[in-house]
Scaffold this active site. Sequence first.
Site, PDB file in Angstrom:
ATOM      1  N   GLU A   1      -9.603  -4.048  -6.043  1.00 53.75           N
ATOM      2  CA  GLU A   1      -9.581  -3.816  -4.600  1.00 53.75           C
ATOM      3  C   GLU A   1      -9.695  -5.143  -3.843  1.00 53.75           C
ATOM      4  O   GLU A   1      -8.996  -5.373  -2.851  1.00 53.75           O
ATOM      5  CB  GLU A   1     -10.716  -2.876  -4.183  1.00 53.75           C
TER       6      GLU A   1
ATOM      7  N   CYS B   1     -11.277   3.022  -5.225  1.00 58.29           N
ATOM      8  CA  CYS B   1     -10.393   2.881  -4.066  1.00 58.29           C
ATOM      9  C   CYS B   1     -10.980   3.565  -2.828  1.00 58.29           C
ATOM     10  O   CYS B   1     -11.272   2.892  -1.832  1.00 58.29           O
ATOM     11  CB  CYS B   1      -9.004   3.416  -4.394  1.00 58.29           C
TER      12      CYS B   1
ATOM     13  N   ASP C   1       0.815  -1.208   0.000  1.00 60.49           N
ATOM     14  CA  ASP C   1       0.000   0.000   0.000  1.00 60.49           C
ATOM     15  C   ASP C   1       0.852   1.263   0.000  1.00 60.49           C
ATOM     16  O   ASP C   1       0.463   2.281  -0.558  1.00 60.49           O
ATOM     17  CB  ASP C   1      -0.934  -0.005   1.213  1.00 60.49           C
TER      18      ASP C   1
END
Length: 227
Positions: free
Chosen positions: A207, A136, A43
């Site tokens: 996702e 997102c 991330d």
Amino acid sequence: MLTEELKNEAEPIIEAIYNDTFIQGLIHENIEADAIIHYLKADSLYLKEFAKLYAVLIAKTNSRETVEYLLGQMEFLLEGESEAHAVLSQAVGMTYEEITDEGVWYPSADHYIKHMYFNALTRENIAFTLSAMVPCPYVYRRLAEKVMARHTFEADHPYRGWFEFYARDMDDTLDVMQTIIDNEAEKMSEDDLRQIKRNFMESTEHERRFFNMAATKERWMEVGTHV
């Protein structure tokens, strides 16, 4: 509005993400520390590139208001999500900086960000890229809403703050992105609308793959590549 239609279509995928290992692990405090570390390593790189995508879009708009919004989003990504990251880092007994000193592009994260860059680099209308980006923040907001509505956390729950952060800090981001997409969609051909819809749904699935990537600690199979 187009984005409302797309959010309805994406709901089954988001519900699946809620029921998958990563989110359930956070809820029930039984997620492996290595899975959280895996998530944060990926991330950290993903968010840096996400911020760069906003910079690419600045050159594609003549709207001062949109430029100001994009600049604000870059600042938020580079600094604003530190609270959410700190919650996860603290839970595994490390600092975010220690964990992300060396970020890693695992396959699912790599595919996801390239999906966004393809739109940013091949389409002049920023709605195409935003339609790939907006899932997102939207997925995180919906997941947080679901979790906070369905579960009551004790004050010392190690991941409570992560869900609280995304339940409260996504609305302004989403409102602007959705408005731009909806306004541009009104002027688009049917072919372009189909691509906007495809971008949104593909990113929603990305996702899910991103969270599952962390839960399974996904790696490249080739010897010597991101081992």
